[in-house]
Design a protein around this motif. Structure first.
Motif, PDB file in Angstrom:
ATOM      1  N   ARG A  23     -24.270   4.612-120.819  1.00 21.99           N
ATOM      2  CA  ARG A  23     -24.399   5.856-120.070  1.00 21.99           C
ATOM      3  C   ARG A  23     -23.493   5.903-118.842  1.00 21.99           C
ATOM      4  O   ARG A  23     -23.420   6.908-118.156  1.00 21.99           O
ATOM      5  CB  ARG A  23     -25.859   6.071-119.675  1.00 21.99           C
ATOM      6  CG  ARG A  23     -26.769   6.308-120.881  1.00 21.99           C
ATOM      7  CD  ARG A  23     -28.223   6.357-120.501  1.00 21.99           C
ATOM      8  NE  ARG A  23     -28.528   7.459-119.613  1.00 21.99           N
ATOM      9  CZ  ARG A  23     -29.710   7.637-119.013  1.00 21.99           C
ATOM     10  NH1 ARG A  23     -30.678   6.739-119.209  1.00 21.99           N
ATOM     11  NH2 ARG A  23     -29.926   8.671-118.221  1.00 21.99           N
ATOM     12  N   MET A  24     -22.797   4.803-118.573  1.00 18.91           N
ATOM     13  CA  MET A  24     -21.830   4.765-117.482  1.00 18.91           C
ATOM     14  C   MET A  24     -20.411   5.051-117.972  1.00 18.91           C
ATOM     15  O   MET A  24     -19.454   4.937-117.199  1.00 18.91           O
ATOM     16  CB  MET A  24     -21.847   3.391-116.803  1.00 18.91           C
ATOM     17  CG  MET A  24     -22.963   3.214-115.809  1.00 18.91           C
ATOM     18  SD  MET A  24     -22.596   4.027-114.234  1.00 18.91           S
ATOM     19  CE  MET A  24     -23.994   3.470-113.259  1.00 18.91           C
ATOM     20  N   GLY A  25     -20.257   5.378-119.228  1.00 24.06           N
ATOM     21  CA  GLY A  25     -18.922   5.604-119.756  1.00 24.06           C
ATOM     22  C   GLY A  25     -18.169   4.300-119.914  1.00 24.06           C
ATOM     23  O   GLY A  25     -18.676   3.337-120.491  1.00 24.06           O
ATOM     24  N   ALA A  26     -16.949   4.235-119.374  1.00 18.77           N
ATOM     25  CA  ALA A  26     -16.111   3.048-119.536  1.00 18.77           C
ATOM     26  C   ALA A  26     -16.466   1.944-118.551  1.00 18.77           C
ATOM     27  O   ALA A  26     -15.979   0.813-118.686  1.00 18.77           O
ATOM     28  CB  ALA A  26     -14.642   3.432-119.375  1.00 18.77           C
ATOM     29  N   MET A  27     -17.292   2.222-117.556  1.00 14.68           N
ATOM     30  CA  MET A  27     -17.594   1.237-116.511  1.00 14.68           C
ATOM     31  C   MET A  27     -18.735   0.321-116.922  1.00 14.68           C
ATOM     32  O   MET A  27     -19.703   0.750-117.548  1.00 14.68           O
ATOM     33  CB  MET A  27     -17.977   1.951-115.214  1.00 14.68           C
ATOM     34  CG  MET A  27     -16.860   2.765-114.604  1.00 14.68           C
ATOM     35  SD  MET A  27     -17.355   3.541-113.043  1.00 14.68           S
ATOM     36  CE  MET A  27     -18.563   4.752-113.610  1.00 14.68           C
ATOM     37  N   ASN A  28     -18.606  -0.947-116.571  1.00 10.86           N
ATOM     38  CA  ASN A  28     -19.720  -1.876-116.698  1.00 10.86           C
ATOM     39  C   ASN A  28     -20.497  -1.814-115.389  1.00 10.86           C
ATOM     40  O   ASN A  28     -20.030  -2.294-114.351  1.00 10.86           O
ATOM     41  CB  ASN A  28     -19.223  -3.297-116.962  1.00 10.86           C
ATOM     42  CG  ASN A  28     -20.355  -4.266-117.227  1.00 10.86           C
ATOM     43  OD1 ASN A  28     -21.485  -4.067-116.789  1.00 10.86           O
ATOM     44  ND2 ASN A  28     -20.067  -5.327-117.958  1.00 10.86           N
ATOM     45  N   LYS A  29     -21.670  -1.217-115.429  1.00 12.32           N
ATOM     46  CA  LYS A  29     -22.418  -0.967-114.190  1.00 12.32           C
ATOM     47  C   LYS A  29     -22.763  -2.246-113.441  1.00 12.32           C
ATOM     48  O   LYS A  29     -22.866  -2.244-112.209  1.00 12.32           O
ATOM     49  CB  LYS A  29     -23.690  -0.179-114.491  1.00 12.32           C
ATOM     50  CG  LYS A  29     -24.667  -0.883-115.428  1.00 12.32           C
ATOM     51  CD  LYS A  29     -25.839   0.027-115.756  1.00 12.32           C
ATOM     52  CE  LYS A  29     -26.784  -0.588-116.780  1.00 12.32           C
ATOM     53  NZ  LYS A  29     -27.905   0.322-117.108  1.00 12.32           N
ATOM     54  N   LEU A  30     -22.924  -3.344-114.154  1.00 13.91           N
ATOM     55  CA  LEU A  30     -23.291  -4.586-113.488  1.00 13.91           C
ATOM     56  C   LEU A  30     -22.198  -5.088-112.561  1.00 13.91           C
ATOM     57  O   LEU A  30     -22.461  -5.856-111.635  1.00 13.91           O
ATOM     58  CB  LEU A  30     -23.596  -5.673-114.524  1.00 13.91           C
ATOM     59  CG  LEU A  30     -24.670  -5.362-115.558  1.00 13.91           C
ATOM     60  CD1 LEU A  30     -24.933  -6.591-116.409  1.00 13.91           C
ATOM     61  CD2 LEU A  30     -25.958  -4.884-114.898  1.00 13.91           C
TER      62      LEU A  30
END
Length: 206
Positions: A23-30
């Motif tokens: 759900r963050m698209g291309a970003m790794n939220k961690l």
């Protein structure tokens, strides 16, 4: 035989950090920035350490090497989950089996995208687990389930049966009176699934 009570020093905490952040698209939220040059997943780990947890297990999968680099210089045991695409349950099983395999009486389950779960909240759950080692401990924030959750060793078979994205909530639903609820602040129920969630959470730090 009564299970040993978990203490802060002997307790295992598992950080689930294998997900794909869809759900963050291309970003790794961690790996998004948090605090003074840190990352979200590192904040979660540092909060666990600040609460007195010595045995810290991090379950990795998606972008595992980047997650490990974000936690460099922290003493962690990394458990790689090659089945992370199958859902949360696979990571929970991998981490829990590693914890009890090392002799732990259970494990504290932390989500890698919840940096607002403070050391004080973690400590409150540890204290409840120490007083009720055979029970599951569920933090509750304003009537909503929060984190982290304590899972005792005795429910290993139930954990092994989990599939897909089923996690601690599914286990708690079947435990009835064997669940101890602990009141915690509302921030302990905030996970960062979307860009808006992240922006709102960052706003609380300024």
């Amino acid at each position: 035989m009564t299970a040993p009570s978990p203490s802060r020093a002997a307790l295992s905490a598992i950080i689930l950090a294998a997900g794909q952040s869809n759900r963050m698209g291309a970003m790794n939220k961690l790996l998004l920035e948090w605090g003074q040059g840190g990352t979200i997943v590192r904040e979660v780990a540092e909060n666990a350490r600040a609460a007195g947890v010595d045995d810290l297990i991090v379950v990795t999968g998606h972008e595992a090497e980047r997650v490990k680099r974000a936690l460099e210089c922290m003493e962690c045991t990394f458990v790689d989950n090659p089945s992370y695409r199958d859902g949360l349950a696979s990571s929970l099983k991998a981490g829990f089996n590693a914890a009890i395999g090392s002799g732990a009486p259970g494990a504290l389950i932390l989500l890698g995208d919840m940096p607002l779960v403070t050391a004080a909240v973690i400590g409150r759950v540890i204290e409840a687990a120490a007083a009720n080692p055979e029970c599951l401990v569920q933090p509750v924030a304003e009537g909503m389930p929060a984190h982290p959750v304590w899972l005792p060793k005795r429910i290993k078979l139930a954990i092994d049966r989990l599939e897909g994205d089923s996690g601690a909530r599914a286990l708690i639903a079947g435990e009835g009176d064997n669940v101890v609820n602990v009141e915690v602040p509302a921030s302990a129920s905030v996970d960062l699934d979307t860009v808006d969630d992240y922006r709102d959470a960052i706003g609380t730090l300024t």
